[in-house]
Design a protein around this motif. Structure first.
Motif, PDB file in Angstrom:
ATOM      1  N   ALA A  19     -74.750  -3.442 -21.155  1.00 45.11           N
ATOM      2  CA  ALA A  19     -73.295  -3.516 -20.975  1.00 45.11           C
ATOM      3  C   ALA A  19     -72.948  -4.357 -19.751  1.00 45.11           C
ATOM      4  O   ALA A  19     -72.024  -5.182 -19.787  1.00 45.11           O
ATOM      5  CB  ALA A  19     -72.711  -2.111 -20.836  1.00 45.11           C
ATOM      6  N   SER A  20     -73.702  -4.170 -18.664  1.00 45.78           N
ATOM      7  CA  SER A  20     -73.417  -4.891 -17.427  1.00 45.78           C
ATOM      8  C   SER A  20     -73.621  -6.396 -17.585  1.00 45.78           C
ATOM      9  O   SER A  20     -72.754  -7.192 -17.199  1.00 45.78           O
ATOM     10  CB  SER A  20     -74.313  -4.355 -16.304  1.00 45.78           C
ATOM     11  N   ILE A  21     -74.756  -6.814 -18.182  1.00 46.23           N
ATOM     12  CA  ILE A  21     -75.006  -8.259 -18.295  1.00 46.23           C
ATOM     13  C   ILE A  21     -74.110  -8.890 -19.361  1.00 46.23           C
ATOM     14  O   ILE A  21     -73.785 -10.077 -19.272  1.00 46.23           O
ATOM     15  CB  ILE A  21     -76.495  -8.561 -18.569  1.00 46.23           C
ATOM     16  N   TYR A  22     -73.685  -8.099 -20.362  1.00 43.61           N
ATOM     17  CA  TYR A  22     -72.732  -8.626 -21.345  1.00 43.61           C
ATOM     18  C   TYR A  22     -71.391  -8.913 -20.678  1.00 43.61           C
ATOM     19  O   TYR A  22     -70.792  -9.981 -20.875  1.00 43.61           O
ATOM     20  CB  TYR A  22     -72.553  -7.621 -22.483  1.00 43.61           C
ATOM     21  N   ILE A  23     -70.920  -7.973 -19.867  1.00 41.08           N
ATOM     22  CA  ILE A  23     -69.657  -8.164 -19.140  1.00 41.08           C
ATOM     23  C   ILE A  23     -69.781  -9.333 -18.173  1.00 41.08           C
ATOM     24  O   ILE A  23     -68.872 -10.166 -18.052  1.00 41.08           O
ATOM     25  CB  ILE A  23     -69.272  -6.873 -18.395  1.00 41.08           C
ATOM     26  N   THR A  24     -70.933  -9.411 -17.489  1.00 45.22           N
ATOM     27  CA  THR A  24     -71.163 -10.532 -16.568  1.00 45.22           C
ATOM     28  C   THR A  24     -71.079 -11.865 -17.300  1.00 45.22           C
ATOM     29  O   THR A  24     -70.451 -12.815 -16.821  1.00 45.22           O
ATOM     30  CB  THR A  24     -72.542 -10.394 -15.897  1.00 45.22           C
ATOM     31  N   GLY A  25     -71.688 -11.950 -18.492  1.00 42.58           N
ATOM     32  CA  GLY A  25     -71.651 -13.188 -19.268  1.00 42.58           C
ATOM     33  C   GLY A  25     -70.245 -13.579 -19.677  1.00 42.58           C
ATOM     34  O   GLY A  25     -69.865 -14.758 -19.605  1.00 42.58           O
ATOM     35  N   ILE A  26     -69.445 -12.597 -20.106  1.00 35.13           N
ATOM     36  CA  ILE A  26     -68.055 -12.880 -20.495  1.00 35.13           C
ATOM     37  C   ILE A  26     -67.266 -13.413 -19.304  1.00 35.13           C
ATOM     38  O   ILE A  26     -66.523 -14.399 -19.407  1.00 35.13           O
ATOM     39  CB  ILE A  26     -67.391 -11.612 -21.058  1.00 35.13           C
ATOM     40  N   VAL A  27     -67.415 -12.762 -18.155  1.00 32.54           N
ATOM     41  CA  VAL A  27     -66.662 -13.172 -16.967  1.00 32.54           C
ATOM     42  C   VAL A  27     -67.104 -14.554 -16.501  1.00 32.54           C
ATOM     43  O   VAL A  27     -66.274 -15.369 -16.069  1.00 32.54           O
ATOM     44  CB  VAL A  27     -66.822 -12.126 -15.846  1.00 32.54           C
ATOM     45  N   ILE A  28     -68.398 -14.847 -16.576  1.00 28.27           N
ATOM     46  CA  ILE A  28     -68.881 -16.185 -16.198  1.00 28.27           C
ATOM     47  C   ILE A  28     -68.168 -17.250 -17.025  1.00 28.27           C
ATOM     48  O   ILE A  28     -67.735 -18.286 -16.500  1.00 28.27           O
ATOM     49  CB  ILE A  28     -70.410 -16.289 -16.386  1.00 28.27           C
ATOM     50  N   ASP A  29     -68.021 -17.015 -18.331  1.00 28.18           N
ATOM     51  CA  ASP A  29     -67.368 -17.999 -19.196  1.00 28.18           C
ATOM     52  C   ASP A  29     -65.871 -18.125 -18.920  1.00 28.18           C
ATOM     53  O   ASP A  29     -65.260 -19.132 -19.275  1.00 28.18           O
ATOM     54  CB  ASP A  29     -67.596 -17.644 -20.670  1.00 28.18           C
ATOM     55  N   ARG A  30     -65.269 -17.110 -18.310  1.00 29.82           N
ATOM     56  CA  ARG A  30     -63.861 -17.215 -17.932  1.00 29.82           C
ATOM     57  C   ARG A  30     -63.684 -18.051 -16.667  1.00 29.82           C
ATOM     58  O   ARG A  30     -62.641 -18.650 -16.451  1.00 29.82           O
ATOM     59  CB  ARG A  30     -63.262 -15.815 -17.711  1.00 29.82           C
ATOM     60  N   VAL A  31     -64.716 -18.066 -15.835  1.00 24.65           N
ATOM     61  CA  VAL A  31     -64.647 -18.805 -14.571  1.00 24.65           C
ATOM     62  C   VAL A  31     -65.256 -20.190 -14.723  1.00 24.65           C
ATOM     63  O   VAL A  31     -64.693 -21.200 -14.298  1.00 24.65           O
ATOM     64  CB  VAL A  31     -65.367 -18.020 -13.446  1.00 24.65           C
ATOM     65  N   HIS A  32     -66.446 -20.245 -15.338  1.00 24.81           N
ATOM     66  CA  HIS A  32     -67.146 -21.516 -15.544  1.00 24.81           C
ATOM     67  C   HIS A  32     -66.786 -22.042 -16.937  1.00 24.81           C
ATOM     68  O   HIS A  32     -67.274 -21.539 -17.938  1.00 24.81           O
ATOM     69  CB  HIS A  32     -68.653 -21.295 -15.434  1.00 24.81           C
ATOM     70  N   THR A  33     -65.929 -23.056 -16.992  1.00 21.63           N
ATOM     71  CA  THR A  33     -65.368 -23.506 -18.274  1.00 21.63           C
ATOM     72  C   THR A  33     -65.749 -24.941 -18.613  1.00 21.63           C
ATOM     73  O   THR A  33     -65.059 -25.601 -19.391  1.00 21.63           O
ATOM     74  CB  THR A  33     -63.828 -23.389 -18.248  1.00 21.63           C
ATOM     75  N   ARG A  34     -66.844 -25.432 -18.030  1.00 16.62           N
ATOM     76  CA  ARG A  34     -67.226 -26.820 -18.279  1.00 16.62           C
ATOM     77  C   ARG A  34     -67.522 -27.085 -19.752  1.00 16.62           C
ATOM     78  O   ARG A  34     -67.354 -28.196 -20.246  1.00 16.62           O
ATOM     79  CB  ARG A  34     -68.441 -27.197 -17.424  1.00 16.62           C
ATOM     80  N   HIS A  35     -67.991 -26.053 -20.485  1.00 18.26           N
ATOM     81  CA  HIS A  35     -68.334 -26.259 -21.889  1.00 18.26           C
ATOM     82  C   HIS A  35     -67.103 -26.447 -22.765  1.00 18.26           C
ATOM     83  O   HIS A  35     -67.210 -26.897 -23.901  1.00 18.26           O
ATOM     84  CB  HIS A  35     -69.135 -25.057 -22.415  1.00 18.26           C
ATOM     85  N   ILE A  36     -65.906 -26.099 -22.256  1.00 17.99           N
ATOM     86  CA  ILE A  36     -64.672 -26.252 -23.036  1.00 17.99           C
ATOM     87  C   ILE A  36     -64.222 -27.708 -22.982  1.00 17.99           C
ATOM     88  O   ILE A  36     -64.034 -28.278 -21.908  1.00 17.99           O
ATOM     89  CB  ILE A  36     -63.560 -25.327 -22.495  1.00 17.99           C
ATOM     90  N   LYS A  37     -64.052 -28.304 -24.151  1.00 17.90           N
ATOM     91  CA  LYS A  37     -63.643 -29.708 -24.235  1.00 17.90           C
ATOM     92  C   LYS A  37     -62.188 -29.794 -24.702  1.00 17.90           C
ATOM     93  O   LYS A  37     -61.740 -29.006 -25.542  1.00 17.90           O
ATOM     94  CB  LYS A  37     -64.549 -30.470 -25.204  1.00 17.90           C
ATOM     95  N   LEU A  38     -61.474 -30.759 -24.173  1.00 18.38           N
ATOM     96  CA  LEU A  38     -60.061 -30.947 -24.485  1.00 18.38           C
ATOM     97  C   LEU A  38     -59.823 -32.351 -25.035  1.00 18.38           C
ATOM     98  O   LEU A  38     -60.351 -33.327 -24.504  1.00 18.38           O
ATOM     99  CB  LEU A  38     -59.200 -30.745 -23.234  1.00 18.38           C
ATOM    100  N   SER A  39     -59.034 -32.436 -26.099  1.00 18.61           N
ATOM    101  CA  SER A  39     -58.605 -33.734 -26.618  1.00 18.61           C
ATOM    102  C   SER A  39     -57.316 -34.132 -25.906  1.00 18.61           C
ATOM    103  O   SER A  39     -56.368 -33.337 -25.832  1.00 18.61           O
ATOM    104  CB  SER A  39     -58.365 -33.656 -28.129  1.00 18.61           C
ATOM    105  N   LEU A  40     -57.289 -35.339 -25.381  1.00 16.40           N
ATOM    106  CA  LEU A  40     -56.155 -35.820 -24.603  1.00 16.40           C
ATOM    107  C   LEU A  40     -55.545 -37.028 -25.288  1.00 16.40           C
ATOM    108  O   LEU A  40     -56.237 -38.008 -25.565  1.00 16.40           O
ATOM    109  CB  LEU A  40     -56.622 -36.195 -23.191  1.00 16.40           C
ATOM    110  N   MET A  41     -54.241 -36.974 -25.577  1.00 12.55           N
ATOM    111  CA  MET A  41     -53.519 -38.114 -26.128  1.00 12.55           C
ATOM    112  C   MET A  41     -52.321 -38.405 -25.236  1.00 12.55           C
ATOM    113  O   MET A  41     -51.533 -37.506 -24.926  1.00 12.55           O
ATOM    114  CB  MET A  41     -53.033 -37.831 -27.554  1.00 12.55           C
TER     115      MET A  41
END
Length: 272
Positions: A172-194
């Motif tokens: 439970a602890s490392i699952y929560i840690t992983g979710i929170v990491i993805d909320r803070v570290h968002t480099r993997h999220i890509k955005l289309s810009l026009m």
């Protein structure tokens, strides 16, 4: 000033990470994942403090990271690991609550926030963070989810060494840690810009100079105004959005901008 700011952030969140370990996780023998979790296991089973084990176990992984990720990243990681280790030496191990589940939840959240900011400022806590970052350079995988998968091995180790109740708390602890990491570290999220602009050439030059991104330029024609416009299209990472908005505003405050999240990018995209 930028370097000082970076090291200040790394220093603060490394101490907070050590606090999360010693106050929420270790008192209930709830582990975190990967190499840090193994250091906790060895720390609980031996007279050597977990912070010392953290340094010892990270040495070979940091050497690999030096070759694969880069000198600056590893130096930041060494600084972060050393600071966390020292924090764990001097912060007393005590429980703020007798409830192991509450400790697992809050410890996981605090650890996730700390690790997320450490990674965001180009550092790591060593261990599987380094391996995860190496792998995410090749594919757009959410870092928190990848670290969770790699760290799950600690759950089974803690199950055999301690108890399966504690193993589930660890999961439970490392699952929560992983979710929170993805909320803070968002480099993997890509955005289309026009961008629709009357200053296409100038804006294109500024974007290429500051982002090192390929840009597609199309001719546009205003349906209502009949004015000629340039339409610029590119894909950026979530981290680059702030600088892009600032550049567009400075070059053409009247530009029309559309930003949307991209599910997947296929082809030549600079991920690092």
């Amino acid at each position: 000033m930028n370097r000082l700011y970076k090291f200040t952030v790394l220093f603060v969140f490394s101490i907070v990470l050590g606090f999360a370990f010693n106050v929420f996780l270790l008192p209930h023998e709830v582990l975190t994942g990967g190499v840090t979790g193994l250091a906790m296991v060895f720390g609980l089973l031996s007279p050597i403090n977990a912070g010392i084990w953290l340094v010892i176990l990270n040495i070979p992984i940091l050497i690999i990271g030096w070759k694969k990720v880069g000198k600056e990243f590893i130096l930041n990681s060494v600084f972060s690991v050393f600071t966390t280790s020292m924090a764990m030496q001097y912060i007393p191990v005590f429980a703020v609550t007798d409830d192991a589940l509450l400790s697992a939840v809050f410890g996981g959240v605090i650890a996730g926030v700390s690790i997320g900011f450490i990674i965001r400022f180009y550092g790591s806590t060593g261990g599987f963070d380094v391996i995860g970052l190496v792998l995410t350079q090749k594919r757009d995988i959410p870092l928190g989810g990848l670290i969770f998968g790699l760290n799950s091995v600690v759950v089974f180790i803690s199950g055999f060494v301690f108890s399966w109740d504690l193993a589930l708390y660890t999961m439970a602890s490392i699952y929560i840690t992983g979710i929170v990491i993805d909320r803070v570290h968002t480099r993997h999220i890509k955005l289309s810009l026009m961008v629709v602009t009357s200053r296409g050439d100038e804006l294109k030059s500024e974007l290429i100079k500051n982002l090192i991104r390929g840009i597609t330029v199309m001719d546009g024609h205003g349906g209502y105004s009949n004015a000629e416009r340039k339409v610029l299209y590119t894909v950026i990472s979530r981290y680059e959005l702030a600088i892009v908005k600032s550049l567009i505003t400075s070059v053409d405050p009247k530009a029309f901008v559309s930003i949307s999240e991209t599910v997947e990018v296929i082809g030549n995209f600079r991920r690092s």
